[in-house]
Scaffold this active site. Sequence first.
Site, PDB file in Angstrom:
ATOM      1  N   GLY A  63      49.756  47.912  37.227  1.00  0.00           N
ATOM      2  CA  GLY A  63      48.795  46.854  36.949  1.00  0.00           C
ATOM      3  C   GLY A  63      47.791  47.258  35.899  1.00  0.00           C
ATOM      4  O   GLY A  63      47.639  48.427  35.556  1.00  0.00           O
ATOM      5  N   GLY A 118      43.949  45.648  34.065  1.00  0.00           N
ATOM      6  CA  GLY A 118      42.939  44.594  34.026  1.00  0.00           C
ATOM      7  C   GLY A 118      41.750  45.047  33.221  1.00  0.00           C
ATOM      8  O   GLY A 118      41.804  46.064  32.527  1.00  0.00           O
ATOM      9  N   ASP A 144      34.928  37.483  44.415  1.00  0.00           N
ATOM     10  CA  ASP A 144      36.086  37.264  43.556  1.00  0.00           C
ATOM     11  C   ASP A 144      37.362  37.137  44.389  1.00  0.00           C
ATOM     12  O   ASP A 144      38.401  37.673  44.029  1.00  0.00           O
ATOM     13  CB  ASP A 144      36.214  38.419  42.553  1.00  0.00           C
ATOM     14  CG  ASP A 144      37.165  38.081  41.406  1.00  0.00           C
ATOM     15  OD1 ASP A 144      37.401  36.874  41.165  1.00  0.00           O
ATOM     16  OD2 ASP A 144      37.691  39.008  40.769  1.00  0.00           O
TER      17      ASP A 144
END
Lengths: 321, 482
Positions: free
Chosen positions: B38, B40, B162
């Site tokens: 991942g 981000g 979030d």
Amino acid sequence: MDDSSFSAGLLCQESEQTFLEEEEEEDTFSDLKNHSVLDDEQLKILTDKEISFGFKSDKSLVLSQEIECARLESIAWILNTRAAFGFRFQTAYLSVTYLDRFLSRKPIDSEKLWAIKLVSVACLSLAAKMEEINVPALTEFQIDEYDFGSNVKQRMELLVLNTLNWRLRSVTPFVFLHYFSTKFFNDSPPNNVLSRTVALILNAMREINLMDHRPSIIAAAATLVVLDQRLTREALEFKLNSISYSGFLEIEDLLACYSKMQKLDTEKLDMPKSVNSPDLSPTQLGRTSVLDYPSVSSAGCSNKRKRLTFEDDDQSTYKPK
Amino acid sequence: MGDGNTTNRGVTTGTGTSNNNSEKPEWLQQYNLIGKIGEGTYGLVFLARTKSPANRGKAIAIKKFKQSKDGDGVSPTAIREIMLLREITHENVVKLVNVHINHADMSLYLAFDYAEYDLYEIIRHHRDKVNHTINPYTVKSLLWQLLNGLNYLHSNWIIHRDLKPSNILVMGDGEEPGVVKIADFGLARIYQAPLKFLSENGVVVTIWYRAPELLLGAKHYTSAVDMWAVGCIFAELLTLKPLFQGAEAKSSQNPFQLDQLDKIFKILGHPTTEKWPTLATLPHWHSDLQHIQGRKYETNGLHSVVHLPLKNPAYDLLSKMLEYDPKKRITAAQALEHEYFRIEPQPGRNALVPSQPGEKVVNYPTRPVDANTDFEGTTSLQPPQPASGNPVPGNMAGAHAMSNRNVPRPMAAVGMQRMQPQGMMGYNFPSQAGAAGGINPGGMPMQRGMTAQAHQQQQQQLRRKDPGMMQGYPPQQKSRRL
């Protein structure tokens, strides 16, 4: 020593004119009033946490006189810098908590006093990152004649973080203030109680090692001193019992802390600066608390501290590479 | 917690910027790196396995924080996330197992227990592959566990801020199969200390899951913002579609999101000051009168969107989560007491098992792993920092509207046999490249060892950042089937 007091004094005057505008003080206190009154369950969570952060552990931290002085200078620097950047009082307090926790875990050699400066910079920077909306770059944290590079400061941040086990969410007395002022003032605390209590707590940072008392005790003692400076042990006990959930407060601790602050408050009132107005507004008090300290800090280094000084060979010394 | 080295080596005066040490740092030697899973705004996430005999082969997700801007010191996001994770322990919150400091470049690595799935992938799998809704037991168990974790956070004065499907992880095979883990605390805030203004850091949650009080410019937020997000996620679990898919406005730092509000009003009806007394005090309610109050949606059509009768307990709970007035919105503690959780099927600890014997087990896809990327390779390839300083995670808002996973991936877990063959890389990569595009539009340097195909896909990803594409789910890219 003289030099640093002098420069701190200069900074103070500047901060009085430039930074301590009324508006800023309002901001600094308004969030304290935003706290909802804690319920018993929340109190329990917080007071359980106090212990886990190592407050009021059995062995009291004993610092050498040099380190004591360096600590006082650091606190002076932290308070000044707080004012200069417009940080909240909690931020200053939190950074002193970090400093004391650090010193209690990682003794610093008296030969390496500069290291305490560096630790102070890291502590304040970390506290600002935890609490403040606008966090200055590391280069903006200037301390005395030292010119630590950003890299060095960042390494110290990491060392502090690691030493504190990354546990930066220390409980502070401020979360309890609303609670105690409501309880001790019978639900109607006068307007300036919070600001006076905050000022008192900030003054007390110099006199007590923050690890020696639980934050809840500091908050309770400060609120009681603001309520009445001449409470007897019996009166304190009576006050304590008036709180529905008071299991976490021990009378001996409270008494010890109250006595220290009582003395402080009396001393402060003897000083001409702080009695310029009988009705101390938050602004004036905030100013007082910041302006007071250069004299106290230099006095503290010469004679006020009563702690014994002795060398402990077992202490691992702080050796920067 | 922490590795022993750090305390001894804490203060050095060297510049220490070299990433190309041939020798692995000691802390890294305790892991076998499997690959990247991942990426981000915060940095990168890797899958690794522990080498130590006690836990040999245990899957660990390692999150590497991006270096903060030179001179800023340790990143506040990293400090807050680690500090929070150090204080919390709950079955339904992701577990931080270690914090490693790489002394050469002062970068930070967090080691988490790995979770194989997340709600974004589970929902997507049902929508695109299974063509079947998620079974009621699974929906209820996922929601139950999510609320349990959230209740824990809220009673510890933590607002997540979030919550979205990709941040709700689900454990794969192992000791806790089918257990929900709330992840990604990069934006989480403590509110034991004073309530603060939302505008701080300009960071706000993904707009599809953003509460109406925030959209209307409320200055203070409470834990109710998380409950709104849970309501949106609940509806998405039921229908497999995001409930309020607004197109994000991206003009200023924290622009007014009219379209998102419009999407909400269209389904729930217009809010009124009778039902929400403080509505009139919210800044945007006045600032854009003709738009916001101009169109009137009178009726609440939520039940028809989620295909539930009005008297259904699931519908009742959902509508209480989607209450306009944050003061009246159901809390996590209250939600756990709701009738929905007492009626059959009862929620369970393993959310992914079939509720009835004979029911088909859904095999969710495992997390793609980019085995070509290693710690060193990735460190040398960090996109340049934006000139404005720290990347603003708010840029990511709504980003996962794209068919490809285009969100900061939190962390995950992988079974032994699940490592993807190298040939899968073309398949894997787009899901990770896009996120970097979010903070570095068009400017990401070519990754060493990255295939031309992957690069092409990355470019497509970057072009797909057009907010106009945000409506619905664009068709799958062909390349993803390679």
